[in-house]
Design a protein around this motif. Structure first.
Motif, PDB file in Angstrom:
ATOM      1  N   ASN A   3       0.832  -1.199   0.000  1.00  0.00           N
ATOM      2  CA  ASN A   3       0.000   0.000   0.000  1.00  0.00           C
ATOM      3  C   ASN A   3       0.870   1.254   0.000  1.00  0.00           C
ATOM      4  OD1 ASN A   3       0.822   0.517   2.672  1.00  0.00           O
ATOM      5  ND2 ASN A   3      -0.880  -0.678   3.507  1.00  0.00           N
ATOM      6  N   THR A   4       0.213   2.432  -0.108  1.00  0.00           N
ATOM      7  CA  THR A   4       0.956   3.695  -0.242  1.00  0.00           C
ATOM      8  C   THR A   4       1.824   3.969   0.969  1.00  0.00           C
ATOM      9  OG1 THR A   4      -0.805   4.598  -1.611  1.00  0.00           O
ATOM     10  CG2 THR A   4       0.717   6.164  -0.614  1.00  0.00           C
ATOM     11  N   GLU A   5       1.283   3.768   2.190  1.00  0.00           N
ATOM     12  CA  GLU A   5       2.057   4.068   3.396  1.00  0.00           C
ATOM     13  C   GLU A   5       3.283   3.177   3.484  1.00  0.00           C
ATOM     14  OE1 GLU A   5       1.593   3.829   8.222  1.00  0.00           O
ATOM     15  OE2 GLU A   5      -0.090   4.633   7.063  1.00  0.00           O
ATOM     16  N   THR A   6       3.137   1.897   3.143  1.00  0.00           N
ATOM     17  CA  THR A   6       4.284   0.992   3.176  1.00  0.00           C
ATOM     18  C   THR A   6       5.357   1.454   2.208  1.00  0.00           C
ATOM     19  OG1 THR A   6       2.878  -0.882   3.778  1.00  0.00           O
ATOM     20  CG2 THR A   6       5.031  -1.376   2.832  1.00  0.00           C
ATOM     21  N   ALA A   7       4.945   1.867   1.022  1.00  0.00           N
ATOM     22  CA  ALA A   7       5.900   2.357   0.026  1.00  0.00           C
ATOM     23  C   ALA A   7       6.614   3.595   0.533  1.00  0.00           C
ATOM     24  CB  ALA A   7       5.167   2.662  -1.284  1.00  0.00           C
ATOM     25  N   GLN A   8       5.868   4.493   1.175  1.00  0.00           N
ATOM     26  CA  GLN A   8       6.469   5.710   1.706  1.00  0.00           C
ATOM     27  C   GLN A   8       7.494   5.395   2.782  1.00  0.00           C
ATOM     28  OE1 GLN A   8       2.981   7.875   2.928  1.00  0.00           O
ATOM     29  NE2 GLN A   8       3.003   9.141   1.083  1.00  0.00           N
ATOM     30  N   ARG A   9       7.197   4.418   3.618  1.00  0.00           N
ATOM     31  CA  ARG A   9       8.133   4.064   4.675  1.00  0.00           C
ATOM     32  C   ARG A   9       9.450   3.567   4.091  1.00  0.00           C
ATOM     33  NH1 ARG A   9       5.534   2.815   9.996  1.00  0.00           N
ATOM     34  NH2 ARG A   9       3.362   3.439   9.810  1.00  0.00           N
ATOM     35  N   HIS A  10       9.390   2.973   2.921  1.00  0.00           N
ATOM     36  CA  HIS A  10      10.599   2.424   2.319  1.00  0.00           C
ATOM     37  C   HIS A  10      11.306   3.417   1.411  1.00  0.00           C
ATOM     38  CE1 HIS A  10      10.515  -1.686   3.850  1.00  0.00           C
ATOM     39  NE2 HIS A  10       9.202  -1.611   3.770  1.00  0.00           N
ATOM     40  N   ASP A  11      10.593   4.475   0.950  1.00  0.00           N
ATOM     41  CA  ASP A  11      11.289   5.442   0.107  1.00  0.00           C
ATOM     42  C   ASP A  11      11.747   6.674   0.883  1.00  0.00           C
ATOM     43  OD1 ASP A  11       9.159   7.226   0.394  1.00  0.00           O
ATOM     44  OD2 ASP A  11       8.391   6.938  -1.629  1.00  0.00           O
ATOM     45  N   GLY A  12      11.455   6.731   2.157  1.00  0.00           N
ATOM     46  CA  GLY A  12      11.941   7.806   3.012  1.00  0.00           C
ATOM     47  C   GLY A  12      10.976   8.945   3.214  1.00  0.00           C
ATOM     48  N   THR A  13       9.908   9.016   2.432  1.00  0.00           N
ATOM     49  CA  THR A  13       8.961  10.125   2.553  1.00  0.00           C
ATOM     50  C   THR A  13       8.310  10.159   3.924  1.00  0.00           C
ATOM     51  OG1 THR A  13       8.476  10.009   0.191  1.00  0.00           O
ATOM     52  CG2 THR A  13       6.891  11.180   1.565  1.00  0.00           C
ATOM     53  N   ASN A  56      17.743  14.165   3.771  1.00  0.00           N
ATOM     54  CA  ASN A  56      16.788  15.202   3.383  1.00  0.00           C
ATOM     55  C   ASN A  56      16.740  16.331   4.411  1.00  0.00           C
ATOM     56  OD1 ASN A  56      16.051  13.771   1.095  1.00  0.00           O
ATOM     57  ND2 ASN A  56      14.260  12.818   2.052  1.00  0.00           N
ATOM     58  N   LEU A  57      16.683  15.963   5.682  1.00  0.00           N
ATOM     59  CA  LEU A  57      16.542  16.960   6.737  1.00  0.00           C
ATOM     60  C   LEU A  57      17.850  17.709   6.975  1.00  0.00           C
ATOM     61  CD1 LEU A  57      14.255  14.971   9.165  1.00  0.00           C
ATOM     62  CD2 LEU A  57      13.616  16.778   7.581  1.00  0.00           C
ATOM     63  N   ALA A  58      18.969  17.070   6.688  1.00  0.00           N
ATOM     64  CA  ALA A  58      20.245  17.781   6.749  1.00  0.00           C
ATOM     65  C   ALA A  58      20.281  18.859   5.665  1.00  0.00           C
ATOM     66  CB  ALA A  58      21.407  16.806   6.571  1.00  0.00           C
ATOM     67  N   ALA A  59      19.746  18.543   4.482  1.00  0.00           N
ATOM     68  CA  ALA A  59      19.701  19.519   3.398  1.00  0.00           C
ATOM     69  C   ALA A  59      18.785  20.699   3.747  1.00  0.00           C
ATOM     70  CB  ALA A  59      19.223  18.852   2.114  1.00  0.00           C
ATOM     71  N   GLU A  60      17.770  20.439   4.574  1.00  0.00           N
ATOM     72  CA  GLU A  60      16.853  21.503   4.993  1.00  0.00           C
ATOM     73  C   GLU A  60      17.390  22.297   6.180  1.00  0.00           C
ATOM     74  OE1 GLU A  60      12.913  20.013   5.698  1.00  0.00           O
ATOM     75  OE2 GLU A  60      12.867  18.876   3.822  1.00  0.00           O
ATOM     76  N   GLY A  61      18.514  21.879   6.733  1.00  0.00           N
ATOM     77  CA  GLY A  61      19.100  22.591   7.865  1.00  0.00           C
ATOM     78  C   GLY A  61      18.503  22.238   9.207  1.00  0.00           C
ATOM     79  N   LEU A  62      17.729  21.147   9.266  1.00  0.00           N
ATOM     80  CA  LEU A  62      17.086  20.773  10.526  1.00  0.00           C
ATOM     81  C   LEU A  62      17.952  19.840  11.369  1.00  0.00           C
ATOM     82  CD1 LEU A  62      13.383  20.226   9.435  1.00  0.00           C
ATOM     83  CD2 LEU A  62      14.423  22.235  10.488  1.00  0.00           C
ATOM     84  N   ILE A  63      18.803  19.068  10.735  1.00  0.00           N
ATOM     85  CA  ILE A  63      19.717  18.208  11.478  1.00  0.00           C
ATOM     86  C   ILE A  63      21.123  18.396  10.933  1.00  0.00           C
ATOM     87  CG2 ILE A  63      17.875  16.498  11.818  1.00  0.00           C
ATOM     88  CD1 ILE A  63      19.428  14.680   9.886  1.00  0.00           C
ATOM     89  N   GLU A  64      22.088  17.923  11.686  1.00  0.00           N
ATOM     90  CA  GLU A  64      23.470  17.935  11.206  1.00  0.00           C
ATOM     91  C   GLU A  64      24.049  16.543  11.357  1.00  0.00           C
ATOM     92  OE1 GLU A  64      25.820  20.662  13.428  1.00  0.00           O
ATOM     93  OE2 GLU A  64      25.006  20.056  15.364  1.00  0.00           O
ATOM     94  N   ARG A  65      24.868  16.163  10.384  1.00  0.00           N
ATOM     95  CA  ARG A  65      25.487  14.845  10.379  1.00  0.00           C
ATOM     96  C   ARG A  65      26.973  15.030  10.653  1.00  0.00           C
ATOM     97  NH1 ARG A  65      22.864  11.489   5.474  1.00  0.00           N
ATOM     98  NH2 ARG A  65      23.025   9.818   7.013  1.00  0.00           N
ATOM     99  N   ILE A  66      27.441  14.398  11.707  1.00  0.00           N
ATOM    100  CA  ILE A  66      28.817  14.562  12.158  1.00  0.00           C
ATOM    101  C   ILE A  66      29.583  13.274  11.880  1.00  0.00           C
ATOM    102  CG2 ILE A  66      30.284  15.097  14.135  1.00  0.00           C
ATOM    103  CD1 ILE A  66      27.824  16.462  15.380  1.00  0.00           C
ATOM    104  N   GLN A  67      30.698  13.419  11.212  1.00  0.00           N
ATOM    105  CA  GLN A  67      31.464  12.241  10.809  1.00  0.00           C
ATOM    106  C   GLN A  67      31.836  11.380  12.011  1.00  0.00           C
ATOM    107  OE1 GLN A  67      34.918  13.167   8.485  1.00  0.00           O
ATOM    108  NE2 GLN A  67      35.249  11.059   7.824  1.00  0.00           N
ATOM    109  N   ASN A  68      31.545  10.102  11.883  1.00  0.00           N
ATOM    110  CA  ASN A  68      31.843   9.094  12.919  1.00  0.00           C
ATOM    111  C   ASN A  68      31.024   9.264  14.205  1.00  0.00           C
ATOM    112  OD1 ASN A  68      33.849   7.970  11.230  1.00  0.00           O
ATOM    113  ND2 ASN A  68      35.358   9.451  11.988  1.00  0.00           N
ATOM    114  N   ARG A  69      30.053  10.220  14.191  1.00  0.00           N
ATOM    115  CA  ARG A  69      29.255  10.430  15.403  1.00  0.00           C
ATOM    116  C   ARG A  69      27.757  10.413  15.120  1.00  0.00           C
ATOM    117  NH1 ARG A  69      31.447  15.426  18.765  1.00  0.00           N
ATOM    118  NH2 ARG A  69      29.907  14.570  20.209  1.00  0.00           N
ATOM    119  N   GLY A  70      27.384  10.213  13.870  1.00  0.00           N
ATOM    120  CA  GLY A  70      25.969  10.116  13.534  1.00  0.00           C
ATOM    121  C   GLY A  70      25.303  11.467  13.339  1.00  0.00           C
TER     122      GLY A  70
END
Length: 217
Positions: A3-13, A56-70
């Motif tokens: 179904n649509t929700e299952t597909a969304q869960r797997h495509d990241g939306t 996606n959220l890193a591109a929006e400026g909502l999160i930051e990804r730190i090397q080796n720290r997640g």
């Protein structure tokens, strides 16, 4: 066939939308770690969907990804928060003017209904309801503007500034100051007065700027 929700869960939306909502609602604190395994379990999503959501959220400026720290929820300092409000003032003034030009009777009725709820919240000292109305009003004005690019930019800026915005809206005396500003915006849009609507929005967000500087310095 999934179904649509299952597909969304797997495509990241789905994960992207849910994490964005949690961050903008203040449910996730600045600097809070976002662990992929935990998110996979929480959202019943694939590891790939979670990684895509974080990207996606890193591109929006909502999160930051730190090397080796997640990953973690991005915290912004006061200077950046003030700059965001200045940018919002410029963009939302344009959107308010366009809303005044384009709003139909149904849109105006919704604006007035929100304004009335905000007025009642101030009279009752209900800062939670006032904060929710504040958010709803600004979002509705963006929709009524019918602009293609600005609303998305403004929404991302508001999301990045969520910690300051929510705390300010709930400050014990801030609603009594900002209510007349919001009602002036509503009246200007309702009267289809674009210059007045733009000026009212600019005045309001300059007031937000000064209050943010005062309360958080």
């Amino acid at each position: 066939m999934p179904n649509t929700e299952t597909a969304q869960r797997h495509d990241g939306t789905y994960v992207t939308d849910e994490l964005r909502r949690a961050i903008t609602a203040g449910e996730l604190a600045p600097n809070q770690r976002l662990i992929e395994a935990d998110l996979t379990e929480q959202y019943e999503a694939s590891r790939g969907a979670v990684r895509l959501a974080l990207a996606n959220l890193a591109a929006e400026g909502l999160i930051e990804r730190i090397q080796n720290r997640g990953s973690r929820v991005r915290a912004i300092d006061l200077d950046e928060a003030l700059e965001i409000v200045e940018l919002r003032a410029a963009l939302e003034s344009i959107c308010a003017a366009k809303a005044a030009e384009r709003a139909d009777d149904a849109g105006i009725a919704r604006l007035k209904a929100i304004g009335e709820r905000m007025r009642n919240a101030v009279e009752e000292g209900d800062t939670e309801t006032y904060s929710a109305g504040n958010k709803e009003l600004h979002e509705l004005i963006l929709r009524l503007s019918a602009m293609k690019v600005a609303p998305g930019v403004v929404s991302r800026l508001r999301a990045q500034n969520v910690r300051y915005r929510i705390r300010l809206a709930r400050h014990h005396n801030r609603p009594t100051v900002s209510l007349p500003e919001h009602l002036e915006i509503i009246e200007a849009i309702s009267n289809h007065d674009a210059p007045r609507a733009a000026a009212a929005m600019e005045t309001h967000l300059k007031s937000v700027l000064e209050a943010t500087r005062t309360y958080f310095s």
